[in-house]
Write an enzyme that holds these catalytic residues in place. Structure first.
Site, PDB file in Angstrom:
ATOM      1  CE  LYS A 171      72.223 114.722   5.980  1.00  0.00           C
ATOM      2  NZ  LYS A 171      71.771 115.035   7.241  1.00  0.00           N
ATOM      3  NE  ARG A 228      82.880 121.703   7.787  1.00  0.00           N
ATOM      4  CZ  ARG A 228      81.969 122.246   8.573  1.00  0.00           C
ATOM      5  NH1 ARG A 228      81.874 121.849   9.828  1.00  0.00           N
ATOM      6  NH2 ARG A 228      81.172 123.184   8.132  1.00  0.00           N
ATOM      7  CG  ASP A 245      77.386 109.391   8.986  1.00  0.00           C
ATOM      8  OD1 ASP A 245      77.768 110.543   9.282  1.00  0.00           O
ATOM      9  OD2 ASP A 245      76.561 108.751   9.660  1.00  0.00           O
ATOM     10  CB  CYS A 297      80.309  95.279  39.938  1.00  0.00           C
ATOM     11  SG  CYS A 297      79.240  94.966  38.529  1.00  0.00           S
ATOM     12  CB  CYS A 301      74.187  95.101  39.884  1.00  0.00           C
ATOM     13  SG  CYS A 301      75.400  94.720  38.606  1.00  0.00           S
ATOM     14  CE  LYS A 335      76.039 115.371   4.013  1.00  0.00           C
ATOM     15  NZ  LYS A 335      76.451 114.939   5.347  1.00  0.00           N
ATOM     16  CB  ALA A 391     102.765 101.972  -3.749  1.00  0.00           C
ATOM     17  CE1 TYR A 408      83.898 116.009   0.459  1.00  0.00           C
ATOM     18  CE2 TYR A 408      83.892 113.694   1.135  1.00  0.00           C
ATOM     19  CZ  TYR A 408      83.822 115.035   1.451  1.00  0.00           C
ATOM     20  OH  TYR A 408      83.683 115.417   2.752  1.00  0.00           O
ATOM     21  CD  GLU A 467      80.337 113.321  -4.640  1.00  0.00           C
ATOM     22  OE1 GLU A 467      80.417 113.875  -5.756  1.00  0.00           O
ATOM     23  OE2 GLU A 467      81.193 113.421  -3.747  1.00  0.00           O
ATOM     24  CB  CYS A 508      76.045  98.380  39.758  1.00  0.00           C
ATOM     25  SG  CYS A 508      76.934  97.208  40.781  1.00  0.00           S
ATOM     26  CB  CYS A 562      78.098  92.162  41.142  1.00  0.00           C
ATOM     27  SG  CYS A 562      77.498  93.778  41.660  1.00  0.00           S
ATOM     28  CB  SER A 618      78.310 122.596   6.275  1.00  0.00           C
ATOM     29  OG  SER A 618      77.761 123.872   6.436  1.00  0.00           O
ATOM     30  CG  ASP A 635     102.587 106.387   0.002  1.00  0.00           C
ATOM     31  OD1 ASP A 635     103.259 107.431   0.080  1.00  0.00           O
ATOM     32  OD2 ASP A 635     101.487 106.308  -0.567  1.00  0.00           O
TER      33      ASP A 635
HETATM   34  S1  IVH Z   1      81.137 118.099  -0.705  1.00  0.00           S
HETATM   35  C1  IVH Z   1      81.644 122.713  -0.132  1.00  0.00           C
HETATM   36  N1  IVH Z   1      80.782 115.531  -0.924  1.00  0.00           N
HETATM   37  O1  IVH Z   1      79.183 116.385   4.348  1.00  0.00           O
HETATM   38  C2  IVH Z   1      81.141 121.455   0.437  1.00  0.00           C
HETATM   39  N2  IVH Z   1      80.726 116.486   1.242  1.00  0.00           N
HETATM   40  O2  IVH Z   1      77.227 118.258   5.313  1.00  0.00           O
HETATM   41  C3  IVH Z   1      82.080 120.344   0.210  1.00  0.00           C
HETATM   42  N3  IVH Z   1      80.408 114.855   3.019  1.00  0.00           N
HETATM   43  O3  IVH Z   1      81.463 118.703   5.628  1.00  0.00           O
HETATM   44  C4  IVH Z   1      81.522 119.073   0.660  1.00  0.00           C
HETATM   45  N4  IVH Z   1      80.329 113.090   1.746  1.00  0.00           N
HETATM   46  O4  IVH Z   1      82.149 116.238   5.611  1.00  0.00           O
HETATM   47  C5  IVH Z   1      80.844 116.571  -0.090  1.00  0.00           C
HETATM   48  N5  IVH Z   1      80.542 113.253  -1.257  1.00  0.00           N
HETATM   49  C6  IVH Z   1      80.610 114.289  -0.425  1.00  0.00           C
HETATM   50  C7  IVH Z   1      80.489 114.146   0.947  1.00  0.00           C
HETATM   51  C8  IVH Z   1      80.539 115.281   1.755  1.00  0.00           C
HETATM   52  C9  IVH Z   1      80.282 113.520   2.983  1.00  0.00           C
HETATM   53  C10 IVH Z   1      80.364 115.635   4.263  1.00  0.00           C
HETATM   54  C11 IVH Z   1      81.480 116.626   4.424  1.00  0.00           C
HETATM   55  C12 IVH Z   1      80.807 117.946   4.644  1.00  0.00           C
HETATM   56  C13 IVH Z   1      79.459 117.535   5.084  1.00  0.00           C
HETATM   57  C14 IVH Z   1      78.456 118.615   4.797  1.00  0.00           C
END
Ligand code: IVH
Length: 713
Positions: free
Chosen positions: A328, A153, A134, A446, A422, A132, A48, A240, A130, A440, A425, A96, A51
């Site tokens: 989703k 990616r 965003d 402005c 606008c 997902k 740490a 992950y 787990e 505007c 102004c 994906s 780092d």
């Molecule tokens: S597993 C082989 N786990 O979702 C696939 N992806 O829609 C490995 N993402 O490109 C992905 N959370 O950017 C995985 N807990 C999670 C995730 C996750 C977000 C994203 C990731 C992936 C996209 C696919």
């Protein structure tokens, strides 16, 4: 400043000398630690701490790029920071996920996996569940425990090398203990709600464009090339998954993620092993319930087959694994009332309607604003103030109105009338044909657009004022020292008169002016004086630069040059622009310029229609004198000749005639002398005609002049 203090001084507060000293200290400390780590198998310091040194070094190099040392430790980690991101091919492609939207889809997914693996209904098939996240996925490649390459990616096969930026992310270890060979960790870069809100608030204060949601903010921050910027944006990371590995991380998904955690990565605490579909769906509900409280955006739940030998057998279909699926969340909806429609003016002058809502909770988040996009959207949905509306919050933080409940419309609700001026102004706001947005026209005055306009004004291809960049403009605008272009040219006078004190601003390592720090610093005098000379040097700008600098809509470098060539002087250009709004001849003449169409002409005309803009231009012309533009090597018979116009011209205004002559390379003079080549005399010509005759100067009628220049041009 004593040495021990320096090591803990925030990077932002370091002077150039201190930064250089720190870079030297860090280079030595990191090299020492590396040697101890590799050579003797006995680390000098905890990971740490190491780092922290690497990160501090990266931050200082970002703020002081010129001070970067030849033996910089950052060159050792990954590629040297470049102005463009290099391509980074992935050793194992980044895939994906397939999507599931309903419980049935998840049940079908589980059944499909069973069929593929030929597992009976009684055989156990555990899956992990787990959140997902965003954000953006990232591949972190470690060789012998050292972070070598961090890559986005990209298209899955080749990403972008963002190593130097990733070094500032404290969730990501730069070194892994006890790892030999290759280990690629994968996961998601994201920004928390709190950090996102703070970032946007800061951007807004600085007059910069804000991000629509944390995901965009994370992406934008990760892909920053500018030094200080990335460092000031807190990014986080959850691991992950993994890519290439010299040795497996475990036998199961659960074990492997636990191993990543043990190595120092952040992993998501809501990941859970589920024995069957019912448990998976239960966990999905539980994550959905907690969603609003997490403090970061998630858009679903990912299920993965836990056993890695099963994952291996299942493999992939096209670009997604057969062993995982993303379940989703449905977009969250709520019903509320629309209390008002406000208009916001963006930095480019776009008027954007914003719905003010009676506050309502959508998925745990209180929502009081929604975007309405534009005028058409309001009209199409017939959204009226007082309406009951259904709003939806999807992955994005900005909610949208998806439906108007017409039955609940109060009596007397009027259709919304989009403003034509606008709100900031008061200038007219116009909508061009085929455009969705109304803008505007108060460009130069402005306040909503001021910073952007000023930035453009001083930029390289416009006035090109050295030492006056975005940061300085923002600082001066924030300090209320500069509002419009003319103010830049009065800085020195105001400084001398004691009205402002630029010497109290901080000077950065590269000699430019940064934000005010309150203290008067004599060292600033030099950089401020340099700025004054840079400004002075631009008091006679080239005409095309000057026209470009005004930032009229559709008028960039190229069109500015067309106008400069055609009109020759700013006077002629301005008169033509003002004239073109009223009379056909000027307008036609403007359209006769090769390359200028109605859109471009419209940009000029709308700008000069606005009294505010005309006044701002007058103030600016008190300070600067745009140079006359000579026609480029004109072949016209009047090129290089001196022409005087007198009397009333019949087919054009005097200014137009002058501009035309200038555009053809002639010099236009106001009085007749021995140097005059032609006097163009219309009816009512008096003393000038007599003078010309006395000096033997050629006198032309208007039509003779037009014949001379080739049919009237
Ligand atoms: S597993 C082989 N786990 O979702 C696939 N992806 O829609 C490995 N993402 O490109 C992905 N959370 O950017 C995985 N807990 C999670 C995730 C996750 C977000 C994203 C990731 C992936 C996209 C696919």
């Amino acid at each position: 400043m004593k040495k021990p203090d320096l090591a803990s001084k925030p990077v932002k507060e370091l002077s150039a000398d201190e930064a250089a000293a720190e870079l030297e200290r860090l280079a030595r400390a990191i090299a020492g630690a590396d040697e101890a780590y590799h050579g003797k198998d006995r680390p000098l310091m905890p990971d740490a701490e190491y780092d922290a040194l690497v990160r501090r070094n990266a931050l200082i190099e970002r703020d002081f790029p010129k001070l970067k040392r030849e033996d910089s430790p950052s060159t050792r980690v990954g590629a040297a920071p470049s102005t463009k991101f290099d391509k980074a091919p992935h050793a194992v492609s980044m895939l994906s996920l397939d999507n599931a939207f309903a419980d049935e889809d998840v049940i079908e997914f589980e059944a499909r996996v069973r069929r593929f693996l030929k597992l009976g209904d009684d055989a156990s098939l555990a899956m992990t569940a787990e959140p997902k996240i965003d954000g953006l996925s990232l591949n972190l490649r470690y060789v012998d425990g050292e972070l070598k390459v961090a890559a986005t990616r990209g298209d899955g096969a080749v990403g972008e090398n963002v190593t130097s930026n990733v070094l500032t992310v404290s969730d990501i270890p730069t070194r892994l203990s006890g790892v030999t060979g290759v280990l690629e960790a994968r996961g998601e870069i994201y920004m928390s709600h709190a950090d996102f809100a703070a970032l946007n608030a800061g951007l807004e204060r600085a007059g910069e464009e804000t991000f629509a949601n944390p995901r965009n903010a994370a992406a934008g921050s990760l892909r920053q090339i500018d030094a200080a910027v990335t460092a000031s944006r807190p990014l986080r990371f959850f691991a992950y998954a993994w890519g290439e590995l010299s040795a497996p991380l475990g036998d199961t998904q659960m074990q492997s993620v636990a191993r990543l955690k043990a190595l120092g990565f952040k992993t998501n605490p809501l990941m859970k092993r589920c024995e069957n579909v019912a448990a998976m769906l239960d966990h999905y509900k539980s994550i959905e319930d907690q969603r609003a409280l997490l403090g970061y955006d998630i858009d679903g739940v990912v299920y993965k087959v836990d056993r890695l030998d099963y994952q291996e057998r299942l493999g992939f279909v096209s670009r997604s694994p057969r062993w995982a699926i993303a379940h989703k969340f449905p977009a969250e909806k709520a019903t509320t009332t629309l209390e008002a429609i406000d208009i916001q003016v963006g930095r480019t002058g776009a008027l954007t309607p914003v719905a003010r809502l009676k506050p309502v909770t959508v998925g745990g988040v209180v929502v009081s604003n929604a975007t309405l996009h534009n005028q058409d959207e309001i009209e199409r949905k017939d959204i009226r103030v007082g309406d009951t509306v259904v709003i939806q919050r999807a992955g994005d933080v900005i909610p949208q109105i998806v439906e108007v409940l017409i039955d609940k419309r109060p009596a007397g609700a009027e259709p919304y009338k989009f403003p034509e001026t606008c709100p900031v102004c008061g200038s007219r706001a116009v909508r061009e044909e085929g455009e969705a947005v109304r803008r505007c026209t108060g460009g130069l005055i402005c306040p909503a657009q001021a910073v952007e306009r000023l930035r453009h004004f001083v930029s390289r291809n416009a006035m090109d004022i050295d030492g006056l960049g975005d940061k300085q403009i923002e600082a001066m605008f924030a300090e209320k020292i500069v509002f419009e272009p003319a103010d830049i040219f009065t800085l020195e006078r105001r400084q001398k008169a004691g009205k402002i004190d630029l010497y109290a601003y901080k000077t950065k390592a590269d000699g430019t002016l940064a934000l005010k720090d309150g203290k008067k610093q004599p060292s600033n005098q030099k950089s401020v004086d340099n700025l004054f000379s840079a400004i002075k040097a631009r008091r006679a700008p080239a005409l095309d630069r000057f026209i470009n600098a005004l930032g009229m809509r559709h008028i960039g470098e190229t069109n500015a040059r067309l106008f400069a060539r055609h009109y020759g002087t700013f006077e002629a250009f301005r008169n033509a622009a003002i004239g073109a709004a009223a009379e056909g001849a000027s307008y036609d003449d403007m359209l006769s310029i090769e390359g200028v169409g109605a859109l471009v002409a419209g940009g000029v005309i709308e700008f000069f229609k606005e009294a505010h803009n005309r006044d701002a231009v007058v103030r600016l012309l008190d300070e600067v004198e745009p140079q006359e533009m000579k026609a480029a090597a004109s072949t016209s018979p009047v090129a290089g000749k001196t022409v005087v116009f007198t009397g009333t011209l019949e087919t054009m205004t005097r200014d137009e005639a002058k501009a035309q002559a200038l555009a053809l390379g002639a010099k236009v003079s106001g009085s007749v002398s021995a140097k005059t080549d032609y006097l163009v005399a219309g009816p009512g010509a008096g003393s000038k005609l007599k003078g010309a005759e006395a000096l033997g100067v050629a006198v032309l009628t208007e039509s003779a002049w037009r014949a001379l220049i080739g049919g009237g041009g």
